[in-house]
Design an enzyme around this catalytic site. Structure first.
Site, PDB file in Angstrom:
ATOM      1  N   GLU A 170     -22.173  42.879 -15.703  1.00 29.66           N
ATOM      2  CA  GLU A 170     -22.435  41.859 -14.694  1.00 29.66           C
ATOM      3  C   GLU A 170     -21.127  41.123 -14.416  1.00 29.66           C
ATOM      4  OE1 GLU A 170     -25.940  39.363 -15.127  1.00 29.66           O
ATOM      5  OE2 GLU A 170     -26.818  40.824 -16.467  1.00 29.66           O
ATOM      6  N   ASP A 199     -22.375  44.274 -11.335  1.00 28.70           N
ATOM      7  CA  ASP A 199     -23.545  43.622 -10.731  1.00 28.70           C
ATOM      8  C   ASP A 199     -23.194  42.151 -10.565  1.00 28.70           C
ATOM      9  OD1 ASP A 199     -25.864  42.097 -10.425  1.00 28.70           O
ATOM     10  OD2 ASP A 199     -27.101  43.453 -11.610  1.00 28.70           O
TER      11      ASP A 199
HETATM   12  C1  LIG Z   1     -31.820  39.006 -10.173  1.00 26.15           C
HETATM   13  C2  LIG Z   1     -30.961  40.090 -10.666  1.00 26.15           C
HETATM   14  C3  LIG Z   1     -31.184  41.419 -10.303  1.00 26.15           C
HETATM   15  C4  LIG Z   1     -32.400  41.839  -9.540  1.00 26.15           C
HETATM   16  O1  LIG Z   1     -32.317  41.457  -8.214  1.00 26.15           O
HETATM   17  P1  LIG Z   1     -33.692  41.225  -7.420  1.00 26.15           P
HETATM   18  O2  LIG Z   1     -33.268  41.194  -6.005  1.00 26.15           O
HETATM   19  O3  LIG Z   1     -34.235  39.935  -7.910  1.00 26.15           O
HETATM   20  O4  LIG Z   1     -34.591  42.371  -7.746  1.00 26.15           O
HETATM   21  C5  LIG Z   1     -30.280  42.365 -10.714  1.00 26.15           C
HETATM   22  N1  LIG Z   1     -29.227  42.028 -11.482  1.00 26.15           N
HETATM   23  C6  LIG Z   1     -29.006  40.773 -11.888  1.00 26.15           C
HETATM   24  C7  LIG Z   1     -27.839  40.460 -12.743  1.00 26.15           C
HETATM   25  C8  LIG Z   1     -29.880  39.758 -11.507  1.00 26.15           C
HETATM   26  O5  LIG Z   1     -29.701  38.526 -11.943  1.00 26.15           O
END
Ligand SMILES: *Cc1c(COP(=O)(O)O)cnc(C)c1O
Length: 383
Positions: A170, A199
């Site tokens: 992340e 992410d």
């Molecule tokens: C919220 C989140 C997701 C998922 O995204 P949604 O649109 O809520 O399904 C993926 N990765 C991280 C790090 C998140 O915080």
């Protein structure tokens, strides 16, 4: 009975881990109404306060008049419109990447990437604290899964094998608010000939120049990361997600990602509204600066009380309590004083690290922070 639901639920309840949903009777905003009572909201990911911003709802309303309600089909049938194409182009231009693909949720986007790319011969290296959507996709993938200690680049380096797979992290960690060392991740990926996926669900819109996210904030070039994913459901105040990368990556996903091909596309009006929101977010330095000043104020006040919040410089400020029931009881005390803060418990976070996940947003005022800190001081001193 093929499924023993009762026992599973009883065990959950005994562990103090039973989950219940709360019904919001208001829009997502600085104040929320639950059970007929108003609360100051420290529990949303709406970091720029856009989810119920009048300009943003206006964007969506006017887009509906042009594009109608639904997309009507998956993107390879007739679900891909000019509105989607324009959103992809504007994100690519904003972030300095070649190409972008849209998904209805971030969860789906992460499944799509990992399932389409990784085969049995590959290895995936995950930060231990990666979001459930990444770990879940990883667990279902045939590729071997390795986890490295949180943000521990030596541990990652010791596991890497040349040209065999994907490093996944992340940008801003969702339960801790700290950031990945992106330059070091990129350097390790390059050195070992592996790809890097970031992410940035919690960095996009909040950090970096024009809200470009964690990479921009850390001065790391967009081209050093092979796959970037982020969502529209947090700082952008809407819903959905995107994957950004090379043209060849996006073309590959369009051809090989079943999650993309066999799913109804996001409504075009939503895509058009998100494109407008992005223009707004790029210029929202005032909101980002206000948020940063609230974060600094909160941390100073907590430090003054003698509470250690960890390293987070972002809107996510976890107060680690440890025991799940204690975290719940503190959250309940805050509720009695009109403050909504969610206790996050295992398995969402590792055992023994139950916490209050306090989130600040640009919709908050200084007086809100004062109220929260006073309540926390009282709650924690009274045990
Ligand atoms: C919220 C989140 C997701 C998922 O995204 P949604 O649109 O809520 O399904 C993926 N990765 C991280 C790090 C998140 O915080």
């Amino acid at each position: 009975m093929p499924f023993d639901l009762t026992t599973a639920m009883q065990e959950r309840a005994e562990q103090g881990l039973l989950r219940k949903r709360q019904v919001l009777q208001s829009a997502q905003a600085r104040f929320i109404q639950i059970d007929g009572r108003n609360y100051l909201n420290f529990s949303s990911n709406d970091y720029l306060g856009l989810a119920s911003d009048p300009q943003v709802t206006e964007f969506w309303q006017s887009a509906l008049l042009t594009w109608g309600a639904g997309s009507g089909a998956s993107p390879l049938v007739t679900g891909y419109s000019k509105a989607h194409e324009q959103l992809e182009t504007s994100i690519a231009e904003w972030l300095g990447v070649e190409a972008v693909l849209l998904f209805s949720t971030g969860f789906a986007a992460n499944q799509a990437i990992i399932k389409a790319l990784l085969e049995k011969k590959h290895i995936q290296w995950h930060d231990r604290l990666n979001h459930a959507s990444l770990q879940e996709a990883g667990a279902q993938s045939p590729a071997r899964m390795r986890r490295f200690h949180h943000n521990d680049m030596d541990h990652l380096a010791s596991q890497l094998e040349p040209e065999t797979g994907l490093i996944i992290s992340e940008g801003v960690f969702s339960m801790d608010g700290d950031q990945a060392p992106c330059a070091q991740l990129a350097a390790l990926a390059k050195l070992s000939g592996n790809w890097l996926m970031l992410d940035d669900a919690h960095g996009i819109g909040v950090l970096g120049e024009e809200g470009q996210g964690t990479l921009s904030h850390q001065g790391v070039s967009a081209s050093d990361v092979h796959i970037r994913m982020a969502t529209f459901g947090k700082a952008l105040g809407m819903a959905g997600a995107f994957v950004a990368g090379s043209r060849s990556l996006i073309d590959y996903l369009i051809n090989f990602s079943r999650d993309y091909v066999y799913s109804t596309h996001m409504p075009p009006a939503q895509a058009a509204a998100i494109a407008d929101v992005i223009q707004l977010v790029r210029k929202a330095d005032d909101k980002r600066e206000h948020l940063q000043s609230l974060i600094r104020l909160f941390r100073q006040r907590m430090h003054g009380i003698g509470l250690n919040l960890g390293e987070s410089e972002t809107a996510i400020q976890p107060l680690i309590i440890g025991d799940a029931n204690q975290a719940l009881s503190l959250a309940n005390q805050l509720r009695a004083q009109g403050l909504w803060v969610t206790a996050i418990r295992p398995p969402t976070v590792p055992k023994g690290t139950a916490r209050l996940r306090i989130t600040l947003t640009a919709a908050h005022q200084q007086e809100d922070i004062d109220q929260l800190c006073n309540a926390l001081e009282k709650g924690l001193c009274n045990g």
